[in-house]
Design an enzyme around this catalytic site. Structure first.
Site, PDB file in Angstrom:
ATOM      1  N   SER A  70       0.838  -1.185   0.000  1.00 33.08           N
ATOM      2  CA  SER A  70       0.000   0.000   0.000  1.00 33.08           C
ATOM      3  C   SER A  70       0.881   1.246   0.000  1.00 33.08           C
ATOM      4  O   SER A  70       1.650   1.437  -0.919  1.00 33.08           O
ATOM      5  CB  SER A  70      -0.949  -0.055   1.208  1.00 33.08           C
ATOM      6  OG  SER A  70      -2.047   0.784   1.016  1.00 33.08           O
TER       7      SER A  70
ATOM      8  N   ASP B 111     -10.166  -2.975  -5.349  1.00 29.99           N
ATOM      9  CA  ASP B 111      -9.512  -2.217  -4.282  1.00 29.99           C
ATOM     10  C   ASP B 111      -9.919  -0.745  -4.356  1.00 29.99           C
ATOM     11  O   ASP B 111      -9.625  -0.071  -5.334  1.00 29.99           O
ATOM     12  CB  ASP B 111      -7.992  -2.348  -4.438  1.00 29.99           C
ATOM     13  CG  ASP B 111      -7.220  -1.730  -3.291  1.00 29.99           C
ATOM     14  OD1 ASP B 111      -7.809  -0.983  -2.495  1.00 29.99           O
ATOM     15  OD2 ASP B 111      -6.005  -1.998  -3.199  1.00 29.99           O
TER      16      ASP B 111
ATOM     17  N   HIS C  40      -8.284  -4.633  -1.443  1.00 29.33           N
ATOM     18  CA  HIS C  40      -7.014  -4.173  -0.879  1.00 29.33           C
ATOM     19  C   HIS C  40      -6.327  -5.235  -0.029  1.00 29.33           C
ATOM     20  O   HIS C  40      -5.101  -5.338  -0.029  1.00 29.33           O
ATOM     21  CB  HIS C  40      -7.271  -2.916  -0.036  1.00 29.33           C
ATOM     22  CG  HIS C  40      -6.042  -2.137   0.287  1.00 29.33           C
ATOM     23  ND1 HIS C  40      -5.290  -1.497  -0.674  1.00 29.33           N
ATOM     24  CD2 HIS C  40      -5.414  -1.883   1.467  1.00 29.33           C
ATOM     25  CE1 HIS C  40      -4.271  -0.873  -0.107  1.00 29.33           C
ATOM     26  NE2 HIS C  40      -4.318  -1.101   1.195  1.00 29.33           N
TER      27      HIS C  40
END
Length: 866
Positions: free
Chosen positions: A645, A732, A767
């Protein structure tokens, strides 16, 4: 705000809502929400409880990553391919900001209907789908030689997980609630037992079910037939008769809330859609307060739902007027008040709703002021507030009457002390517990709490800490306020997690559970150290380093360096069974506690690791890598870096900035790498809320130039690069799928070497990737296999003394030819025999010569000290 008008406050918003007939759930009627998702038919993981709230926004690009098993047998040659991968079309798109023109050849990968794709992945534009599928086929082709090692890694990681497992029950009234796993189950079962069964010792982590055990939500049953699902939270009603839970069926984080009658097992008709994951019960056990998400995936409204009524009739309690603010709900420690919490990365604002009154209206604690952050708990007729008011950058604690909670009435309780970061607070009846971090190590501080003449005072502080060089210490939640027990958890990179009940009055702790590693784990086989690198500006940057005792520290070992460094999120020095698969194969594993987190205080994050100081994060990370080479933990060209991320931004920027030849490989998991384009796109979920983190490049040329100077995608140039693996998720909402796809395409085009540029896209998740506890391991095994391959370490693990399968039966040829082994965990085939009919000894492998043996031989693997 978007129109440039001054902030008008909640009163004006309320007038606007009334004028536009949005006063009561008209958002549902007027089509302001996304189209309804499918009814939730599955449930996920943990019980919800009151616990210390993080001062971090709930919807950041969260940290991820991990890694774990045995010493090595025969090393094979590295089968790294040189395939360039699928051809990628270029469609130049021009952007212009501040008079600066910029061409993006891969902007076509962003589907114009991306909001719809989050909820309906099947509508993805066909040319984009074909490209992503071609990338996946390329990954499968390149990593085909690693299929066996992926299976071995998967078996190892599963072998370290307790198949049948349980959390420690948490008492609430007559019951104690917990979650458990069954053998082979991907998802947990939310359960409860009588409190007396737990407190009398009938429950043990490995024992049989207690007589009173009830299963409330079985996620394995609810998840049957779903290609993806995730649980937000489960929460029982205060009267213990109902169980509510939230689920996401796409990975896009649009949750549906359902309610179940515990006595009958029937689902109520109530179904709340387009929600965030969290919600709370009011004390009447008939009312739920929850948050609704808008079309751009932002938490926008707080509603109150009465069971038995349609969602369209729900009352709107609050609408967040600023697209740059997150919105969430929670409970105070007593459970008497619901907190409606609005915040961005710099500023917060809290409203309180009396949970004892189903018709109560929210009351503002303190109006938002730019830069003022605070979070609230209650104690008797007072609030206890954690805040940075008055320049308390490492935070202080103040009190105020509930009847007049504004800043004018704040009175200092625990003063600010530079270098002692107060991370969170929890109150019990008679006690205040605060979670702190000092010198990059956590601790808990307990103080007696009393009220005299409406003033709160503290007395008799004591500290809970541990002695290892690096460790993780957590303060668990509690359903109850009238207790002297708190739940704490402790682990270190070498020590599995332990859960304790700690009596703050008696200062005694009871071990409730220690994490099991079924395949075996000996902490003494490992070394954990806390060391410090020096950044270019002279700042000392801490690192946690772990390796096997028998791994040579002479520069020959490969090293995996992990980091994050954003949003003030610190990296705990905790235990991970997964990463042992790398450490036991001779890797050194290091965590860099770089600026951008709050590992060394809040200034470590703000101002030193954000906005126009963001490059400190990357230079810290590179300095850590260089120091690890200098101290011979590894050598140049033998380092892999990993981040997820916003940690993907870290490794992407570091890949561009590091000197050529320093790094061997880069793993970016759901990586935030297209920073400039993302921060210029106001429609994306996290763009407005993250202007305080990165800057607003649409309004500020200074911010535009600075972001462009480090944005990984924009800084890809013609040069040699390390091997690259990027992963993504189609649904995501935090790091959209096109960021890793564009990044890999550009690196593949520009790189001047034959290194790998791989993009693995999960076409059915978001995600966090796959949702099941075992399914998640597939993704980890793929990453580790990639790293082992590029380092030339595609090896079979060898069991060591004290591990499962460390004693096996080997059929031995009587004539001294060859022998084979059919051990289910560690197949070893056709190893040459010694001249005397035993096993050849190889100094690198530590096999004992057994002499001449016929038939079955019991072989014990010795622990090599050399």
């Amino acid at each position: 705000r978007q129109m440039g008008l001054p902030y008008t406050g909640v009163a004006a918003v309320a007038m606007i809502c009334a004028a536009t007939q949005l006063g009561r759930a008209a958002a549902f009627q007027a089509g302001r929400l996304p189209s309804f998702v499918s009814p939730g038919q599955s449930v996920g993981r943990s019980l919800v409880m009151r616990q210390p709230r993080l001062r971090l926004a709930p919807h950041t690009r969260g940290a991820s990553g991990g890694a774990d098993s045995a010493s090595t047998c025969t090393m094979t040659a590295s089968p790294v391919g040189t395939s360039k991968g699928p051809a990628v079309k270029e469609v130049p798109v021009e952007y212009e900001y501040h008079g600066i023109k910029r061409i993006d050849n891969y902007a076509w990968m962003k589907d114009d209907k991306w909001q719809q794709v989050l909820r309906e992945p099947e509508v993805l534009r066909q040319d984009i789908r074909e490209h992503l599928e071609a990338e996946n086929r390329h990954v499968d082709q390149v990593l085909a030689p690693t299929k066996e090692i992926q299976k071995t890694l998967l078996d190892e990681m599963k072998g370290r997980m307790a198949q049948a497992d349980s959390s420690v029950p948490l008492p609430d009234g007559p019951w104690a609630y917990f979650s458990r796993y069954v053998e082979g189950g991907e998802y947990p079962i939310a359960s409860r037992m009588l409190r007396t069964d737990f407190e009398s010792g009938l429950w043990t982590p490995d024992g049989p079910p207690t007589p009173s055990q009830e299963d409330l939500i079985d996620a394995n049953e609810l998840g049957k037939g779903q290609s993806f699902f995730k649980l937000g939270v489960t929460s029982h009603s205060p009267d213990h008769k109902l169980m509510a839970y939230s689920t996401d069926l796409k990975g896009s984080e649009y949750f549906t809330i359902r309610v179940k009658c515990i006595a009958t097992g029937e689902l109520l008709e109530d179904e709340l859609v387009n929600c965030s994951s969290s919600f709370v019960w009011l004390k009447d056990s008939q009312t739920i307060v929850y948050v609704v998400i808008d079309d751009n995936h932002r938490e926008k409204w707080v509603y109150r739902h009465k069971l038995g009524t349609p969602q369209s009739e729900d009352e709107m309690l609050y609408m967040e007027p600023d697209d740059g603010f997150f919105l969430g709900v929670g409970l105070t420690d007593t459970g008497d008040y619901v907190l409606l919490e609005s915040s961005d990365h710099d500023t917060s604002e809290v409203r309180m709703l009396d949970a004892r009154d189903p018709l109560a209206k929210p009351v503002l604690v303190q109006e938002r002021e730019v830069g003022l952050r605070y979070e609230v708990s209650d104690y008797k007729e007072n609030l206890i507030i954690l805040t940075n008011e008055g320049g308390a950058f490492d935070f202080k604690i103040v009190t105020a009457p509930i009847s007049s909670p504004g800043q004018a009435n704040w009175r200092e309780l625990v003063p600010h002390k530079e270098g002692v970061l107060i991370r969170g607070i929890q109150t019990l009846d008679g006690y205040l517990i605060r979670s702190e971090r000092v010198s990059a190590l956590p601790r808990l501080v307990v103080a007696s709490c009393a009220v005299s003449k409406d003033a709160i005072s503290l007395d008799g502080e004591h500290v809970i800490s541990f002695d290892e060089e690096a460790y993780s210490l957590g303060l668990g939640g509690s359903y109850e306020h009238n207790t002297t027990n708190i739940r704490i958890s402790y682990s270190s990179p070498t020590t599995p997690e332990s859960s304790f009940d700690y009596d703050v009055a008696k200062r005694e702790r009871v071990l409730r559970k220690m994490q099991k590693v079924p395949s075996g784990h000996t902490p003494e086989d490992y070394v954990c150290r806390r060391i410090h690198a020096t950044a270019p500006d002279g700042v000392k940057v801490p690192m946690t380093v772990v390796h096997r005792k028998d791994t040579p520290v002479d520069g020959s070992a490969p090293l995996l360096l992990y980091g994050y460094g954003s949003y003030g999120i610190s990296m705990p020095a905790s235990f991970s069974t997964n990463r042992l698969s790398m450490i036991d194969r001779g890797f050194v594993y290091a965590i860099a506690h770089i600026r951008g987190g709050t590992d060394c205080g809040y200034k470590w994050y703000d101002p030193d690791g954000k906005m126009f100081n963001k490059k400190n994060t990357f230079s810290d990370f590179i300095a850590c890598a260089e120091y690890l080479v200098k101290e011979k933990f590894t050598s140049e060209g033998n380092i892999a870096i990993q981040g997820g991320s916003a940690g993907g931004l870290l490794v992407g920027a570091s890949m561009n900035l590091a000197r050529e030849g320093l790094l061997k490989a880069v793993v970016g998991e759901v990586p935030f790498v297209d920073v400039l384009n993302t921060m210029c796109d106001l429609s994306l979920p996290l763009t407005p809320p993250e202007f305080p983190e990165w800057g607003n490049p649409t309004e500020s040329k200074e911010a535009y130039d600075y972001i462009q100077s480090y944005s990984p995608y924009d800084q890809v140039t013609a040069r040699k690069y390390p091997h690259l693996l990027a992963t993504g998720g189609l649904t995501d909402p935090r790091v959209t799928y096109w960021e890793p796809a564009k990044w890999v395409a550009k690196v593949r085009k520009e790189r001047t070497d034959d290194g790998l540029s791989l993009c693995k896209m999960n076409m059915g998740a978001g995600h966090a990737g796959k949702s099941g506890r075992f399914d998640k391991l597939d993704d980890i095994a793929l990453v580790y296999a990639f790293l082992l391959m590029v380092h030339g370490k595609l090896e079979l693990p060898m069991p060591r003394e004290g591990r499962k399968h460390s004693v096996i039966q080997l059929p031995v040829n009587a004539d001294g030819g060859f022998l084979s082994c059919a051990s289910s965990a560690h197949p070893i085939s056709d190893r040459p025999a010694s001249p005397r009919g035993g096993i050849c000894r190889n100094g690198d492998h530590g096999w004992d010569d057994l002499g001449s043996i016929k038939g079955q031989a019991e072989l014990k693997y010795p622990r090599d000290e050399d």
